[in-house]
Design a protein around this motif. Structure first.
Motif, mmCIF file in Angstrom:
data_model
loop_
_atom_site.group_PDB
_atom_site.id
_atom_site.type_symbol
_atom_site.label_atom_id
_atom_site.label_comp_id
_atom_site.label_asym_id
_atom_site.label_seq_id
_atom_site.Cartn_x
_atom_site.Cartn_y
_atom_site.Cartn_z
ATOM 1 N N UNK A 190 22.540 87.014 58.183
ATOM 2 C CA UNK A 190 23.130 86.493 56.948
ATOM 3 C C UNK A 190 22.917 84.996 56.783
ATOM 4 N N UNK A 191 22.914 84.261 57.893
ATOM 5 C CA UNK A 191 22.798 82.803 57.798
ATOM 6 C C UNK A 191 21.354 82.305 57.927
ATOM 7 N N UNK A 192 20.399 83.216 57.987
ATOM 8 C CA UNK A 192 18.995 82.819 58.120
ATOM 9 C C UNK A 192 18.385 82.630 56.733
ATOM 10 N N UNK A 193 18.773 81.545 56.088
ATOM 11 C CA UNK A 193 18.359 81.287 54.709
ATOM 12 C C UNK A 193 16.843 81.155 54.595
ATOM 13 N N UNK A 194 16.224 80.527 55.601
ATOM 14 C CA UNK A 194 14.778 80.361 55.567
ATOM 15 C C UNK A 194 14.046 81.688 55.530
ATOM 16 N N UNK A 195 14.501 82.650 56.318
ATOM 17 C CA UNK A 195 13.864 83.960 56.337
ATOM 18 C C UNK A 195 14.093 84.703 55.027
ATOM 19 N N UNK A 213 23.493 91.581 58.301
ATOM 20 C CA UNK A 213 22.129 91.373 57.830
ATOM 21 C C UNK A 213 22.004 91.444 56.321
ATOM 22 N N UNK A 214 20.962 90.762 55.817
ATOM 23 C CA UNK A 214 20.487 90.980 54.455
ATOM 24 C C UNK A 214 19.193 91.782 54.549
#
Length: 243
Positions: A190-195, A213-214
């Motif tokens: 959820x916090x992996x904005x770059x991905x 997860x997104x």
């Protein structure tokens, strides 16, 4: 099988022998004729190599639906930040000796297409990379019965923020579609904005969010490039012909 090429990158399909070297993660022992940028392989690269080796042992080599090592093209723009220079003959590179002068890459004719690939998307016979490996992008095995595959990717820290991951992913998605794959999925914390940005910029849509997860997906239904049937596990594909 041949590598996939973009304007700046080479996506080299790993063999089991190459994956075994990545899995050990020894910067002093990359495959012959290849070198690794500082920080490669990282934990994610080693985990992907282990997964690939387990698949090879249990179900056979899944290529072209396996891992691809991301290498900078020797004739393309340099990576920003700390630069890994091409080694001179007999001079050390990242602390390891280099035996002989590396083979220089030669430009591929043709202008990049809409997906960033050139000249059919594969390297010509005899062409070799002379840029360092900076990460990986992978299919997590062959398509399932619905024609869907899962993807993953990662870059060393110094290679991030320059569009390399999106460029590699777009090429992999184009290749998947050319092979008759009907949909591709991927996920990120959820916090992996770059991905999230990488998948969105490559054309994947956010389709679900859970507690961790997104989830992203791109699909083409029954529409594949002219002359290609939808992927079937009952028929082989030709990894040397991307479309």
């Amino acid at each position: 099988m041949r590598s996939l090429m973009t304007a700046r990158l080479i996506l080299h399909p790993l063999t089991a022998a190459e994956a075994a070297l990545v899995e050990t993660g020894d910067p002093a022992a990359p495959p012959r004729g290849v070198w690794w940028a500082p920080g490669y392989p990282d934990d994610g690269d080693r985990a992907a190599a282990r997964r690939f080796l387990a698949t090879c042992a249990g179900m056979g080599d899944p290529q072209p639906f396996g891992p691809y090592e991301i290498r900078l093209r020797g004739d393309g723009p340099a990576m920003n930040g700390p630069r890994t220079n091409r080694p001179e003959a007999g001079r050390p590179m990242n602390g390891r000796p280099v035996n002989g002068r590396p083979v220089n890459g030669r430009p591929v004719s043709g202008r990049p297409g809409p997906d960033g690939t050139r000249a059919g998307g594969t390297e010509p016979d005899g062409w070799k990379a002379d840029g360092p490996a900076i990460g990986g992008v992978a299919f997590h095995g062959r398509p399932d019965m619905a024609g869907q595959v899962t993807i993953g990717y990662g870059l060393i820290h110094s290679a991030r923020g320059q569009g390399f991951a999106s460029e590699a992913l777009r090429a992999l998605l184009a290749f998947a579609r050319s092979q008759g794959v009907l949909s591709v999925k991927g996920d990120a914390d959820l916090d992996n904005i770059g991905s999230h940005h990488v998948m969105a910029s490559a054309g994947m849509r956010l389709v679900a969010v859970d507690a961790r997860l997104k989830h992203f997906r791109i699909g083409w239904g029954s529409t594949t490039p002219a002359g290609r049937r939808p992927y079937s596990r009952a028929r082989p594909t030709d990894p040397d012909v991307p479309g």
